[in-house]
Design a protein around this motif. Structure first.
Motif, PDB file in Angstrom:
ATOM      1  N   LEU A 103       0.855  -1.096  -0.116  1.00 39.68           N
ATOM      2  CA  LEU A 103      -0.102   0.031   0.043  1.00 39.68           C
ATOM      3  C   LEU A 103       0.882   1.309   0.046  1.00 39.68           C
ATOM      4  O   LEU A 103       0.600   2.375  -0.660  1.00 39.68           O
ATOM      5  N   ALA A 104       1.985   1.257   0.944  1.00 43.92           N
ATOM      6  CA  ALA A 104       2.820   2.266   0.892  1.00 43.92           C
ATOM      7  C   ALA A 104       3.459   2.657  -0.446  1.00 43.92           C
ATOM      8  O   ALA A 104       3.716   3.723  -0.711  1.00 43.92           O
ATOM      9  N   ASP A 105       3.760   1.600  -1.460  1.00 41.88           N
ATOM     10  CA  ASP A 105       4.232   1.858  -2.420  1.00 41.88           C
ATOM     11  C   ASP A 105       3.456   2.528  -3.601  1.00 41.88           C
ATOM     12  O   ASP A 105       3.800   3.420  -4.339  1.00 41.88           O
ATOM     13  N   LEU A 106       2.212   2.268  -3.505  1.00 37.47           N
ATOM     14  CA  LEU A 106       1.096   2.809  -4.353  1.00 37.47           C
ATOM     15  C   LEU A 106       0.857   4.499  -3.934  1.00 37.47           C
ATOM     16  O   LEU A 106       0.961   5.098  -4.775  1.00 37.47           O
ATOM     17  N   GLN A 159       0.823  -2.781  12.368  1.00 36.25           N
ATOM     18  CA  GLN A 159       0.292  -1.789  13.548  1.00 36.25           C
ATOM     19  C   GLN A 159      -0.827  -0.999  13.041  1.00 36.25           C
ATOM     20  O   GLN A 159      -0.959  -0.321  12.486  1.00 36.25           O
ATOM     21  N   MET A 160      -1.842  -1.245  13.767  1.00 37.59           N
ATOM     22  CA  MET A 160      -3.412  -0.943  13.349  1.00 37.59           C
ATOM     23  C   MET A 160      -3.467   0.613  14.121  1.00 37.59           C
ATOM     24  O   MET A 160      -2.684   0.474  15.058  1.00 37.59           O
ATOM     25  N   PRO A 161      -4.092   1.625  13.707  1.00 35.90           N
ATOM     26  CA  PRO A 161      -4.493   2.801  14.335  1.00 35.90           C
ATOM     27  C   PRO A 161      -4.710   2.629  16.022  1.00 35.90           C
ATOM     28  O   PRO A 161      -5.550   1.747  16.150  1.00 35.90           O
ATOM     29  N   SER A 162      -4.404   3.304  16.912  1.00 37.09           N
ATOM     30  CA  SER A 162      -4.882   3.344  18.241  1.00 37.09           C
ATOM     31  C   SER A 162      -4.482   2.086  18.843  1.00 37.09           C
ATOM     32  O   SER A 162      -5.139   1.803  19.780  1.00 37.09           O
ATOM     33  N   SER A 208      -2.169  12.750   5.358  1.00 39.38           N
ATOM     34  CA  SER A 208      -1.183  12.191   6.247  1.00 39.38           C
ATOM     35  C   SER A 208      -1.298  11.194   7.236  1.00 39.38           C
ATOM     36  O   SER A 208      -0.593  10.474   7.322  1.00 39.38           O
ATOM     37  N   GLU A 209      -2.510  11.120   7.363  1.00 46.57           N
ATOM     38  CA  GLU A 209      -3.113   9.866   8.322  1.00 46.57           C
ATOM     39  C   GLU A 209      -3.169   8.851   7.520  1.00 46.57           C
ATOM     40  O   GLU A 209      -2.617   7.580   8.045  1.00 46.57           O
ATOM     41  N   SER A 242      -0.309   3.533   6.094  1.00 45.37           N
ATOM     42  CA  SER A 242       0.303   2.794   5.000  1.00 45.37           C
ATOM     43  C   SER A 242       1.756   2.383   5.402  1.00 45.37           C
ATOM     44  O   SER A 242       2.036   1.115   5.167  1.00 45.37           O
ATOM     45  N   GLU A 243       2.302   3.076   6.246  1.00 48.23           N
ATOM     46  CA  GLU A 243       3.647   2.955   6.740  1.00 48.23           C
ATOM     47  C   GLU A 243       3.771   1.963   7.816  1.00 48.23           C
ATOM     48  O   GLU A 243       4.683   1.101   7.989  1.00 48.23           O
TER      49      GLU A 243
END
Length: 137
Positions: free
Chosen positions: A16-19, A40-43, A66-67, A72-73
């Motif tokens: 996902l980050a590559d895209l 690592q999921m949010p929260s 930005s979120e 994705s990272e």
């Protein structure tokens, strides 16, 4: 709309980050409509808690540019997902999106069963860049 393999010819995986790295900075409304994967999921949610949180929201998990980049990272492995960007939240109709109707979207990224990405962009130039990111090693 394009379908591309998740695994490249050299065996690396299109993440996902590559895209998202090919998408210009924007002020679109991003939403995670579906997600299954590892990372690592949010929260600090578990994957199951995160999936439940997404389903509870009428528009999925709405994020800023930005979120979505930060999200994705933190993803190590995507199995299934649907992540979209729209110009305004009133264009975010989950039922249509789940049926792969991306007409109102700026960008749509769908991972299917760890095997392929379905890529959509309202911009042919951006769609070409997304395809390039998926295929290049």
């Amino acid at each position: 709309m394009l379908e591309v393999p998740m695994y490249r010819v050299n065996g690396t995986r299109a993440q996902l980050a590559d895209l998202l790295a090919k998408v210009p900075v924007n002020s679109w409304v991003w939403s995670v409509i579906e997600f299954d994967g590892a990372g690592q999921m949010p929260s600090n949610y578990s994957t199951l808690e995160f999936q439940k949180k997404i389903r509870e929201q009428p528009h999925g998990l709405v994020l800023t540019w930005s979120e979505i980049l930060k999200f994705s990272e933190t993803i190590e492995y995507t199995i299934d997902c649907l992540i979209i960007a729209v110009s305004s939240i009133d264009k975010l109709e989950v039922d249509k999106l789940l049926a792969d109707d991306f007409q109102e979207c700026e960008v749509a990224l769908r991972a299917i069963d760890s095997t392929e990405w379905i890529l959509f962009s309202s911009s042919q130039t951006l769609l070409n860049k997304l395809e390039e990111a998926a295929l290049q090693s």
